[in-house]
Motif scaffolding. Structure first.
Motif, PDB file in Angstrom:
ATOM      1  N   ALA A  66      -2.431  14.641  -9.816  1.00  0.00           N
ATOM      2  CA  ALA A  66      -1.301  14.110 -10.575  1.00  0.00           C
ATOM      3  C   ALA A  66      -0.402  13.260  -9.683  1.00  0.00           C
ATOM      4  O   ALA A  66       0.060  12.179 -10.081  1.00  0.00           O
ATOM      5  N   GLU A  67      -0.144  13.736  -8.466  1.00  0.00           N
ATOM      6  CA  GLU A  67       0.697  12.984  -7.537  1.00  0.00           C
ATOM      7  C   GLU A  67      -0.002  11.697  -7.101  1.00  0.00           C
ATOM      8  O   GLU A  67       0.638  10.646  -6.941  1.00  0.00           O
ATOM      9  N   ASP A  68      -1.322  11.755  -6.926  1.00  0.00           N
ATOM     10  CA  ASP A  68      -2.081  10.568  -6.534  1.00  0.00           C
ATOM     11  C   ASP A  68      -1.973   9.486  -7.602  1.00  0.00           C
ATOM     12  O   ASP A  68      -1.750   8.305  -7.299  1.00  0.00           O
ATOM     13  N   VAL A  69      -2.102   9.876  -8.867  1.00  0.00           N
ATOM     14  CA  VAL A  69      -1.974   8.925  -9.978  1.00  0.00           C
ATOM     15  C   VAL A  69      -0.560   8.372 -10.047  1.00  0.00           C
ATOM     16  O   VAL A  69      -0.349   7.175 -10.293  1.00  0.00           O
ATOM     17  N   ARG A  70       0.438   9.239  -9.834  1.00  0.00           N
ATOM     18  CA  ARG A  70       1.832   8.780  -9.860  1.00  0.00           C
ATOM     19  C   ARG A  70       2.073   7.727  -8.786  1.00  0.00           C
ATOM     20  O   ARG A  70       2.739   6.714  -9.023  1.00  0.00           O
ATOM     21  N   ARG A  71       1.525   7.964  -7.581  1.00  0.00           N
ATOM     22  CA  ARG A  71       1.716   7.004  -6.486  1.00  0.00           C
ATOM     23  C   ARG A  71       1.047   5.670  -6.804  1.00  0.00           C
ATOM     24  O   ARG A  71       1.603   4.601  -6.508  1.00  0.00           O
ATOM     25  N   ALA A  72      -0.135   5.719  -7.403  1.00  0.00           N
ATOM     26  CA  ALA A  72      -0.823   4.482  -7.761  1.00  0.00           C
ATOM     27  C   ALA A  72      -0.014   3.689  -8.787  1.00  0.00           C
ATOM     28  O   ALA A  72       0.152   2.466  -8.658  1.00  0.00           O
ATOM     29  N   ALA A  73       0.501   4.378  -9.800  1.00  0.00           N
ATOM     30  CA  ALA A  73       1.299   3.704 -10.827  1.00  0.00           C
ATOM     31  C   ALA A  73       2.585   3.129 -10.241  1.00  0.00           C
ATOM     32  O   ALA A  73       3.005   2.017 -10.596  1.00  0.00           O
ATOM     33  N   ALA A  74       3.206   3.869  -9.328  1.00  0.00           N
ATOM     34  CA  ALA A  74       4.440   3.385  -8.699  1.00  0.00           C
ATOM     35  C   ALA A  74       4.181   2.149  -7.853  1.00  0.00           C
ATOM     36  O   ALA A  74       5.014   1.225  -7.812  1.00  0.00           O
ATOM     37  N   LEU A  75       3.027   2.106  -7.183  1.00  0.00           N
ATOM     38  CA  LEU A  75       2.698   0.936  -6.364  1.00  0.00           C
ATOM     39  C   LEU A  75       2.574  -0.307  -7.228  1.00  0.00           C
ATOM     40  O   LEU A  75       3.048  -1.391  -6.848  1.00  0.00           O
ATOM     41  N   LEU A  76       1.981  -0.175  -8.406  1.00  0.00           N
ATOM     42  CA  LEU A  76       1.825  -1.314  -9.310  1.00  0.00           C
ATOM     43  C   LEU A  76       3.157  -1.835  -9.841  1.00  0.00           C
ATOM     44  O   LEU A  76       3.234  -2.963 -10.341  1.00  0.00           O
ATOM     45  N   GLN A  77       4.215  -1.021  -9.732  1.00  0.00           N
ATOM     46  CA  GLN A  77       5.529  -1.421 -10.236  1.00  0.00           C
ATOM     47  C   GLN A  77       6.553  -1.632  -9.122  1.00  0.00           C
ATOM     48  O   GLN A  77       7.712  -1.932  -9.399  1.00  0.00           O
ATOM     49  N   SER A  78       6.121  -1.513  -7.873  1.00  0.00           N
ATOM     50  CA  SER A  78       7.041  -1.630  -6.739  1.00  0.00           C
ATOM     51  C   SER A  78       7.397  -3.095  -6.486  1.00  0.00           C
ATOM     52  O   SER A  78       6.537  -3.901  -6.125  1.00  0.00           O
ATOM     53  N   ALA A  79       8.662  -3.440  -6.645  1.00  0.00           N
ATOM     54  CA  ALA A  79       9.095  -4.820  -6.427  1.00  0.00           C
ATOM     55  C   ALA A  79       8.848  -5.250  -4.991  1.00  0.00           C
ATOM     56  O   ALA A  79       8.412  -6.380  -4.726  1.00  0.00           O
ATOM     57  N   LYS A  80       9.107  -4.349  -4.046  1.00  0.00           N
ATOM     58  CA  LYS A  80       8.902  -4.655  -2.621  1.00  0.00           C
ATOM     59  C   LYS A  80       7.442  -4.961  -2.340  1.00  0.00           C
ATOM     60  O   LYS A  80       7.091  -5.959  -1.698  1.00  0.00           O
ATOM     61  N   SER A 118       0.836  -1.203   0.000  1.00  0.00           N
ATOM     62  CA  SER A 118       0.000   0.000   0.000  1.00  0.00           C
ATOM     63  C   SER A 118       0.867   1.248   0.000  1.00  0.00           C
ATOM     64  O   SER A 118       2.065   1.207   0.300  1.00  0.00           O
ATOM     65  N   THR A 119       0.211   2.359  -0.341  1.00  0.00           N
ATOM     66  CA  THR A 119       0.886   3.653  -0.317  1.00  0.00           C
ATOM     67  C   THR A 119      -0.146   4.731   0.002  1.00  0.00           C
ATOM     68  O   THR A 119      -1.316   4.603  -0.393  1.00  0.00           O
ATOM     69  N   PRO A 120       0.230   5.790   0.728  1.00  0.00           N
ATOM     70  CA  PRO A 120      -0.725   6.854   1.045  1.00  0.00           C
ATOM     71  C   PRO A 120      -1.177   7.593  -0.211  1.00  0.00           C
ATOM     72  O   PRO A 120      -0.410   7.759  -1.162  1.00  0.00           O
ATOM     73  N   ARG A 121      -2.414   8.054  -0.205  1.00  0.00           N
ATOM     74  CA  ARG A 121      -2.919   8.850  -1.308  1.00  0.00           C
ATOM     75  C   ARG A 121      -2.492  10.305  -1.137  1.00  0.00           C
ATOM     76  O   ARG A 121      -2.031  10.721  -0.080  1.00  0.00           O
TER      77      ARG A 121
END
Length: 401
Positions: free
Chosen positions: A231-245, A223-226
């Protein structure tokens, strides 16, 4: 055990295709402390009084619940349903009962009145004490990470709490209103767990549901905070989908759910990749597992007990993770990371992971939040994640860290 009244009532859920405007919010508005309120994506429930309590004992909980439901039906209850909470420690007493009277309505999302704003929390002079302190929590995360690098275990979920004290009695119905209206598509609950004590919250995570021979589980992990900035919210969502951890953490949980449910299933489907689920405060990696039961007598609660606790709230391997939790957390989790839900005499039901919650008692609130710790975890990031998870409840009471 409570004595059954002469007449118990049960009002079925309204026609979902033609829901009455205001039906679900009427139950939300009618809640008072001591009632049993539970709103899910399939229904809204409000239980009054107690027909029969599920006793504590040595027999498996699902067997005790089955006996309680059968006894209630034999005593004349027209359609007994058990509602309540199961603690993190399965050997501790649960808080489950068949309500004397049960009212049902469609889900909150089917009621357009749920979109109406609720009152802003009254300004309150909250005294807030973190247990443990943030720096102590971070140190516990660091110790766990070191042990993982040493090869002792692969994941543990570590939690911390906030103790809130007020000079005035708590307004739990107002808190419930704000929780339900902020995330009406989730699982909102207010359940008695002791004299003058209420467990309330808004969980995003379905542990397992059963309807007929079909089961659904929806593990969340990673998970990640919204962000308030789109724009930042979308960036965080996309990063979560690609986070290896986070993808690794999620895969561990999904595999555990698959392994626990497979023996009960004639067929089971597990998507290869996760999707995203959002709440008002968090993004979560999500996988929806579906299956067909091999034995029709298997109840939703039996499935829940086979899953509980998943690595999403405990860790892996489970026994060692429990030991690390007991060594690290300076409090008793109680019902936090247990499960809440409902089940009927036919074995149908929904059981939800008890997160984003607090226990309310007189003038005190204890809030809980946890984070999944793996070898790649950083103490500062995990402390920040738990702080973000606290926001669900802090916003409902008008408090800030």
């Amino acid at each position: 055990m409570s004595t059954a009244p002469e007449v118990a009532t049960h009002v079925p859920v309204a026609d979902a295709a033609h829901p009455a405007v205001g039906a679900a919010t009427a139950l939300l508005d009618a809640y008072t402390p001591g009632d049993r309120f539970l709103a899910t994506p399939t229904r809204t429930l409000l239980g009054y009084g107690t027909h029969t309590e599920v006793p504590h004992g040595d027999a498996p909980l699902n067997q005790r619940v089955d006996r309680t439901l059968t006894a209630a039906r034999d005593a004349g209850h027209p359609a007994p349903v058990v509602i309540g909470a199961v603690p993190f420690d399965q050997t501790a007493p649960a808080a489950l009962a068949v309500p004397r009277d049960l009212r049902q309505a469609p889900p909150l999302t089917a009621d357009p009145l749920i979109a109406l704003p609720t009152e802003t929390p009254r300004a309150a002079d909250w005294e807030i004490r973190p247990v443990p302190a943030p720096e102590e929590y971070g140190a516990g995360v660091a110790r766990a990470v070191k042990r993982m690098w040493d090869g002792e275990f692969s994941k543990v979920v570590l939690a911390r709490t906030l103790e809130l004290s007020s000079r005035e009695p708590l307004d739990t119905p107002a808190m419930l209103q704000r929780l339900a209206r902020r995330d009406p598509s989730g699982y909102t609950f207010a359940l008695p767990t002791g004299p003058a004590r209420t467990l309330l919250g808004a969980s995003p995570e379905l542990l397992v549901s059963r309807r007929g021979d079909r089961l659904v589980a929806n593990p969340l992990a990673g998970s990640t905070p919204r962000s308030d900035d789109l724009a930042e919210d979308v960036r965080r969502a996309a990063a979560l989908l690609q986070s290896a951890k986070d993808l690794h953490e999620h895969a561990v949980v999904v595999d555990a759910v698959h392994q626990a449910l497979a023996p009960y299933c004639a067929t089971i489907e597990v998507p290869a990749t996760p999707t995203l689920v959002r709440t008002a405060t968090m993004w979560h990696l999500s996988t929806t597992v579906t299956g067909t039961l091999a034995a029709p007598e298997t109840s939703a609660l039996e499935l829940g007990m086979a899953l509980h606790p998943t690595p999403a709230v405990c860790g892996t391997p489970t026994d060692l993770a429990r030991e690390v939790i007991e060594e690290t957390e300076p409090f008793d989790r109680g019902f936090f990371t247990g499960m809440i839900g409902w089940g009927d005499a036919d074995g149908n039901g929904e059981w939800v992971v008890t997160i984003r919650c607090a226990e309310a008692e007189e003038r005190r609130l204890r809030l809980y939040a946890g984070a999944g710790i793996v070898a790649a975890s950083e103490p500062e990031a995990e402390t920040a994640e738990t702080a973000a998870k606290f926001r669900t409840f802090l916003s409902a009471v008008g408090a800030e860290l």
